[in-house]
Write an enzyme that holds these catalytic residues in place. Structure first.
Site, PDB file in Angstrom:
ATOM      1  N   CYS A   1     -43.610 -14.678  58.654  1.00 18.72           N
ATOM      2  CA  CYS A   1     -44.421 -15.402  58.713  1.00 18.72           C
ATOM      3  C   CYS A   1     -45.001 -16.322  59.857  1.00 18.72           C
ATOM      4  CB  CYS A   1     -44.241 -16.345  57.678  1.00 18.72           C
ATOM      5  SG  CYS A   1     -43.602 -15.173  56.042  1.00 18.72           S
TER       6      CYS A   1
ATOM      7  N   HIS B   1     -49.741 -21.758  57.126  1.00 16.15           N
ATOM      8  CA  HIS B   1     -49.535 -20.507  56.386  1.00 16.15           C
ATOM      9  C   HIS B   1     -48.956 -20.664  55.005  1.00 16.15           C
ATOM     10  CE1 HIS B   1     -46.543 -17.004  55.147  1.00 16.15           C
ATOM     11  NE2 HIS B   1     -45.726 -17.260  54.989  1.00 16.15           N
TER      12      HIS B   1
ATOM     13  N   ASN C   1     -48.409 -14.204  49.534  1.00 16.45           N
ATOM     14  CA  ASN C   1     -48.347 -14.621  51.097  1.00 16.45           C
ATOM     15  C   ASN C   1     -48.031 -13.309  51.648  1.00 16.45           C
ATOM     16  OD1 ASN C   1     -46.246 -14.685  53.148  1.00 16.45           O
ATOM     17  ND2 ASN C   1     -44.250 -16.133  52.215  1.00 16.45           N
TER      18      ASN C   1
HETATM   19  N1  ACO Z   1     -40.667 -15.082  36.573  1.00 11.57           N
HETATM   20  C1  ACO Z   1     -40.135 -15.901  35.522  1.00 11.57           C
HETATM   21  N2  ACO Z   1     -39.178 -16.274  36.160  1.00 11.57           N
HETATM   22  C2  ACO Z   1     -38.935 -16.865  37.226  1.00 11.57           C
HETATM   23  C3  ACO Z   1     -39.034 -15.491  38.158  1.00 11.57           C
HETATM   24  C4  ACO Z   1     -40.353 -15.039  37.527  1.00 11.57           C
HETATM   25  N3  ACO Z   1     -41.286 -14.532  38.671  1.00 11.57           N
HETATM   26  N4  ACO Z   1     -38.490 -15.584  39.130  1.00 11.57           N
HETATM   27  C5  ACO Z   1     -37.846 -16.327  38.790  1.00 11.57           C
HETATM   28  N5  ACO Z   1     -37.773 -16.737  37.689  1.00 11.57           N
HETATM   29  C6  ACO Z   1     -36.833 -17.567  37.416  1.00 11.57           C
HETATM   30  C7  ACO Z   1     -35.196 -17.858  37.410  1.00 11.57           C
HETATM   31  O1  ACO Z   1     -34.919 -16.370  37.673  1.00 11.57           O
HETATM   32  C8  ACO Z   1     -34.801 -19.132  37.075  1.00 11.57           C
HETATM   33  O2  ACO Z   1     -34.211 -18.985  35.925  1.00 11.57           O
HETATM   34  P1  ACO Z   1     -32.711 -19.517  35.329  1.00 11.57           P
HETATM   35  O3  ACO Z   1     -33.029 -21.224  35.692  1.00 11.57           O
HETATM   36  O4  ACO Z   1     -32.781 -19.417  33.953  1.00 11.57           O
HETATM   37  O5  ACO Z   1     -31.452 -19.366  36.368  1.00 11.57           O
HETATM   38  C9  ACO Z   1     -35.981 -20.295  36.887  1.00 11.57           C
HETATM   39  O6  ACO Z   1     -36.982 -19.048  36.659  1.00 11.57           O
HETATM   40  C10 ACO Z   1     -35.970 -20.982  38.095  1.00 11.57           C
HETATM   41  O7  ACO Z   1     -36.069 -20.020  39.303  1.00 11.57           O
HETATM   42  P2  ACO Z   1     -36.053 -20.820  40.852  1.00 11.57           P
HETATM   43  O8  ACO Z   1     -35.543 -20.301  41.842  1.00 11.57           O
HETATM   44  O9  ACO Z   1     -35.326 -21.882  40.627  1.00 11.57           O
HETATM   45  O10 ACO Z   1     -37.798 -21.369  40.610  1.00 11.57           O
HETATM   46  P3  ACO Z   1     -38.254 -22.338  42.012  1.00 11.57           P
HETATM   47  O11 ACO Z   1     -38.859 -23.694  41.002  1.00 11.57           O
HETATM   48  O12 ACO Z   1     -37.962 -22.614  43.394  1.00 11.57           O
HETATM   49  O13 ACO Z   1     -39.165 -21.675  42.921  1.00 11.57           O
HETATM   50  C11 ACO Z   1     -39.458 -19.944  44.635  1.00 11.57           C
HETATM   51  C12 ACO Z   1     -39.385 -19.918  43.076  1.00 11.57           C
HETATM   52  C13 ACO Z   1     -41.710 -19.916  44.009  1.00 11.57           C
HETATM   53  C14 ACO Z   1     -39.096 -18.077  45.059  1.00 11.57           C
HETATM   54  C15 ACO Z   1     -39.751 -21.386  45.378  1.00 11.57           C
HETATM   55  O14 ACO Z   1     -38.279 -20.997  45.864  1.00 11.57           O
HETATM   56  C16 ACO Z   1     -40.097 -20.635  46.590  1.00 11.57           C
HETATM   57  O15 ACO Z   1     -41.214 -21.100  46.444  1.00 11.57           O
HETATM   58  N6  ACO Z   1     -39.510 -21.203  48.018  1.00 11.57           N
HETATM   59  C17 ACO Z   1     -40.423 -20.622  49.092  1.00 11.57           C
HETATM   60  C18 ACO Z   1     -40.608 -19.123  48.983  1.00 11.57           C
HETATM   61  C19 ACO Z   1     -41.349 -19.442  50.935  1.00 11.57           C
HETATM   62  O16 ACO Z   1     -41.825 -19.662  51.212  1.00 11.57           O
HETATM   63  N7  ACO Z   1     -40.904 -17.789  50.867  1.00 11.57           N
HETATM   64  C20 ACO Z   1     -41.504 -17.250  52.430  1.00 11.57           C
HETATM   65  C21 ACO Z   1     -41.132 -18.401  53.427  1.00 11.57           C
HETATM   66  S1  ACO Z   1     -42.449 -17.214  54.464  1.00 11.57           S
HETATM   67  C22 ACO Z   1     -41.561 -15.423  55.330  1.00 11.57           C
HETATM   68  O17 ACO Z   1     -40.990 -15.536  56.395  1.00 11.57           O
HETATM   69  C23 ACO Z   1     -41.558 -14.389  54.096  1.00 11.57           C
END
Ligand code: ACO
Length: 321
Positions: A115, A248, A278
């Site tokens: 990214c 980004h 993204n």
């Molecule tokens: N729909 C519904 N529920 C979901 C989904 C979904 N798509 N995905 C996960 N869940 C559930 C999980 O299983 C979890 O359930 P549980 O509590 O029963 O175990 C719950 O939702 C909470 O999941 P978390 O992972 O704790 O959610 P979080 O608030 O951390 O959000 C997210 C997740 C959006 C991925 C966040 O952590 C994030 O944005 N991280 C950074 C990601 C990012 O920026 N990546 C790109 C970097 S750039 C690159 O190089 C590619």
């Protein structure tokens, strides 16, 4: 003779197929509410099976060349930032060179920093201008992220999209304009937190993206903030000197945290992720072209670009447009 790299023109391309959160909820156990609240994303564009990354790049490149008034054959180089190349080799840039009809034998190569790829590619191109490049250079971020997603993994497949953004850089003798400074970093100790589980020399597979979302989130907030602070400090500037933050587009909460750190109102922050998701290396040039095309970003304004991605890699670029 040292030159400064200035932006002559920009262009971008999104595939036709727009997929909403509701569409995805028919495929995996998710909802528009969950995705939008956690990420700020509502829609993403997905390339067709017969569209490779070079095809997305070609559309963006043609628009940028047109905006810049530059003929493809007059380019001094083509640099493509991508983590989803058409083939393991040759580079997507070389494939794009042929698709653009370039016969001048200008250099063409890919940059891989996930990214952060576009910021890395801009810095690389800037280095050529600093060492005397006088011809225009085409710098592109292009991704077909849909081809490396596990479409059964709701924790990752809802976050990404496909697209391409391009800029044509030209040489200027004015050191007070164009790319003022770039700042690049990497820390390979965190590779496993955001990676694919495949590769040519490991298991001969392309692999699918895997991510430890919470850890990536925390690191991204800290890395993006440090990259912008570094750019400001090195140029003796304060946030008040910045007209636009072009981050980004990974997650609206990460973007808001960076803006808050800079004390910058969100109406000075370019955001496109709601309808693009993204798009990895493509997200910054897509956002840049969006804000230039709609007249938000104007000539003479100061822009701060910043990114963080797999590796981990992160960085920023300060530009006087
Ligand atoms: N729909 C519904 N529920 C979901 C989904 C979904 N798509 N995905 C996960 N869940 C559930 C999980 O299983 C979890 O359930 P549980 O509590 O029963 O175990 C719950 O939702 C909470 O999941 P978390 O992972 O704790 O959610 P979080 O608030 O951390 O959000 C997210 C997740 C959006 C991925 C966040 O952590 C994030 O944005 N991280 C950074 C990601 C990012 O920026 N990546 C790109 C970097 S750039 C690159 O190089 C590619």
């Amino acid at each position: 003779m040292t030159k400064n790299a200035i932006i002559l023109g920009t262009g971008s391309y999104l595939p036709e197929n727009c997929v909403s959160n509701d569409d995805l909820s028919k495929r995996v156990d998710t909802s528009d509410e969950w995705i939008f609240t956690r990420s700020g994303i509502r829609n993403r564009h997905i390339a067709s099976d017969d569209q490779a990354t070079s095809d997305l790049a070609l559309n963006a490149a043609n628009k940028a060349l047109n905006a810049a008034g530059v003929n493809a054959d007059d380019l001094g180089g083509i640099i493509v930032a991508t983590t989803t190349p058409d083939l393991t080799f040759p580079s997507t840039a070389a494939i794009l060179q042929e698709k653009l009809g370039v016969t001048s034998q200008c250099m063409a190569f890919d940059v891989q920093a996930v990214c952060s790829g576009f910021v890395y590619a801009l810095a690389t191109a800037n280095g050529f201008f600093k060492s005397g490049m006088s011809k225009p250079v085409l710098v592109i971020g292009a991704e077909k992220m849909s081809s490396i997603l596990d479409w059964n993994d709701r924790t990752t497949c809802v976050l990404f999209g496909d697209g391409a953004g391009a800029v044509v850089l030209g040489a200027s003798d004015d050191t007070n304009t164009g790319i003022i400074s770039t700042h690049l970093h990497a820390d390979g100790r965190h590779a496993e937190m955001l990676c694919t589980n495949g590769g040519a020399s490991s298991n001969k597979q392309v692999g699918a993206l895997t991510m430890q979302g919470k850890e990536v989130f925390k690191f991204a907030v800290a890395a993006m903030a440090s990259a912008v602070v570094e750019a400001l400090e090195e140029n003796d500037m304060t946030p008040a000197d910045i007209d636009w933050l072009v981050p980004h587009q990974a997650n609206i909460r990460i973007i808001e945290a960076t803006a808050k750190k800079l004390n910058m109102p969100m109406d000075q922050v370019v955001t496109t992720l709601e309808n693009q998701g993204n798009t990895s290396a493509a997200s910054i040039p897509l956002a840049l072209d969006h804000a230039i095309s709609n007249g938000d970003i104007k000539r003479g304004q100061t822009l701060l670009l910043e990114a963080m991605g797999g590796g981990f890699t992160w960085g920023s670029a300060l530009i006087r447009y």
